[in-house]
Write an enzyme that holds these catalytic residues in place. Structure first.
Site, short mmCIF file in Angstrom:
data_model
loop_
_atom_site.label_atom_id
_atom_site.label_comp_id
_atom_site.label_asym_id
_atom_site.label_seq_id
_atom_site.Cartn_x
_atom_site.Cartn_y
_atom_site.Cartn_z
N ILE B 90 0.84 -1.19 0.00
CA ILE B 90 0.00 0.00 0.00
C ILE B 90 0.88 1.24 0.00
O ILE B 90 1.84 1.32 0.76
CB ILE B 90 -0.88 0.05 1.27
CG1 ILE B 90 -1.65 -1.26 1.42
CG2 ILE B 90 -1.81 1.25 1.26
CD1 ILE B 90 -2.20 -1.45 2.83
N CYS B 91 0.50 2.18 -0.85
CA CYS B 91 1.22 3.43 -0.89
C CYS B 91 0.34 4.49 -0.24
O CYS B 91 -0.58 5.01 -0.85
CB CYS B 91 1.53 3.76 -2.35
SG CYS B 91 2.18 5.39 -2.63
N LEU B 92 0.58 4.72 1.05
CA LEU B 92 -0.25 5.68 1.78
C LEU B 92 0.67 6.47 2.69
O LEU B 92 1.46 5.89 3.43
CB LEU B 92 -1.31 4.91 2.61
CG LEU B 92 -2.21 5.73 3.53
CD1 LEU B 92 -3.10 6.66 2.74
CD2 LEU B 92 -3.04 4.83 4.43
#
Lengths: 307, 152
Positions: B90-92
């Site tokens: 996840i790119c958060l």
């Protein structure tokens, strides 16, 4: 001191440190001892030996070393830190607490306060708990005395009345059946009084009452534990000093707003600190139990070992 | 050094009460937890699906961010999202070293991911997904993502 002794002491200390690192505390202690014979004016030699002696559980010797080190250097965080550990080990929680608090104070004053603060905080709590335990034991003993006194006197008056009935049966004042009936009633009455008494004591025990929960406003938003030295940030939120500093070391921003924030901008929250202290004093038994955790003492103190 | 104490407190809170659409699947130790999330609105991209998240905590949690990825198995797909790679990474910003804050917790991360899905309308993977999934050997926390858009 003959010239060269200072150098020789330094050499011996280095050897002591090497042994300490390998866990050879007895030889470390002896090297530090030799170093002290060469140069008895270096407070570090005493704190290093105290640390080795802590491992060897030579509590009285630890205390002596720390006191000598403090004589040489008053603002001596390590000496107070080791001193507190030895004092708590020999069951002197009052002395231990004041040493631990002094160590904490020195630690927060120093430029590189940081990681030691958390470790010393934990020790302060441990001392407070030890102190509380002693008070609590006293209290229970006193209460238990009162309860058993009252219990006994109930029993005495029951026995006396039962004997009276016995005597009246003997004397023929009342019939046997009647007497037995009366004794049965008397016994039931006594048992009820005794149970009521015990219930009353159990109920009045504050440990039995109230929810065992620390109110949110006393809890540090990072560790989720009750605070003992809260500091307030620019936006008015408070955190435990030691843990917030840990965060600021990695990321100099306010945890909530992400505005820039530095250690120098933190202010103690004195009123909140007092509220926390008061809450802990009233609820210590279980609050401290939560505080204790399963932290491994050796790793916790590893970063404070010899330098 | 605070990780285990803090996590055991979080755990007891999670056992107490969880927001809708979030459930605790497994927290046998204080190192790795599994959480399930599903969206609670009518976003057609995610209807009738439940996604499984794996949290891995370091000793320095919550000072350090947890490592959070979606895991795929027969019942749990990886949700479509322009910031979620098909291997579950996840790119958060919240999970990135710079974006993390120790006041976040497992529950707030789940809620953030839930709302990240809810507000998405694109059935897409991040650009370069295929290559990333094929060649990435790094652990999620060591990857430095570039947060190129804040719209999604």
């Amino acid at each position: 001191m003959p010239p060269g002794n200072e150098y020789a002491a330094e050499q011996l200390k280095t050897q002591g440190n090497a042994h300490f690192k390998n866990g050879e505390y007895e030889s470390a202690e002896s090297y530090y001892g030799q170093a002290i014979q060469k140069n008895s004016k270096n407070p570090l030699l005493f704190t290093n030996r105290a640390n080795a002696r802590l491992k060897l559980e030579k509590w009285e010797d630890v205390i002596n070393d720390c006191l000598r080190s403090i004589e040489l250097l008053e603002e001596n965080m390590k000496a107070y830190f080791y001193l507190a550990q030895a004092q708590i080990a020999i069951n002197h929680p009052n002395e231990a607490l004041s040493s631990a608090l002094r160590a904490y104070e020195l630690c927060t004053q120093s430029a590189q306060q940081t990681s030691n603060a958390a470790t010393i905080s934990a020790l302060v709590l441990k001392c407070k708990k030890a102190k509380w335990d002693i008070r609590e034991r006293e209290r229970i003993r006193r209460r238990a005395d009162l309860l058993s006194d009252l219990d006994a006197s109930l029993e005495v008056s029951y026995k006396k009345e039962a004997d009276d009935i016995e005597a009246r049966i003997e004397a023929g004042d009342i019939g046997n059946v009647e007497g037995i009936e009366e004794k049965k009633e008397l016994r039931a009455e006594w048992e009820k009084k005794r149970d009521d008494l015990r219930t009353a004591f159990a109920l009045s025990d504050p440990q039995m009452l109230g929810k065992r929960e620390v109110p949110d406003y006393l809890v540090d938003g990072i560790t989720f534990e009750i605070m003992h030295d809260p500091v307030v940030t620019k936006n008015g939120r408070s955190y435990e000093r030691a843990t917030l500093i840990e965060h600021l070391k990695r990321n100099p921003t306010d945890p909530l707003t992400r505005e820039s924030l530095t250690v120098a901008e933190l202010r103690p929250n004195i009123a909140l600190k007092e509220a926390c202290t008061e809450f802990m004093e009233e609820n210590s038994g279980w609050v401290y139990d939560c505080e204790d955790g399963e932290t491994d003492h050796d790793t916790r103190w590893a970063h404070l070992s010899s330098s | 050094m605070f990780a285990s104490k803090r996590l055991s407190k979080e755990l007891s809170k999670l056992h107490d009460k969880l927001p809708p659409g979030i459930s605790l699947i497994c927290a046998d130790d204080l190192k790795e937890w599994l959480m399930d999330i599903r969206v609670i609105d009518t976003n057609p991209l995610y209807q009738d699906e439940v996604y499984r998240l794996k949290f891995v905590f370091s000793q320095s949690y919550p000072i350090e961010a947890p490592e959070v990825v979606f895991v795929k198995d027969d019942e749990h797909p990886i949700p479509w999202h322009p910031h979620i790679y098909s291997n579950g990474i996840i790119c958060l910003d919240l999970l990135d070293r710079q974006g993390w804050s120790p006041v976040h917790n497992v529950e707030s991360v789940c809620v953030s991911l839930q709302s990240m899905l809810t507000s998405n309308t694109k059935k897409e993977r991040p650009p370069g997904d295929e290559n990333f999934v094929k060649y990435n050997k790094q652990r999620p926390r060591d990857i430095s993502f570039v947060f190129h858009d804040n719209q999604v």
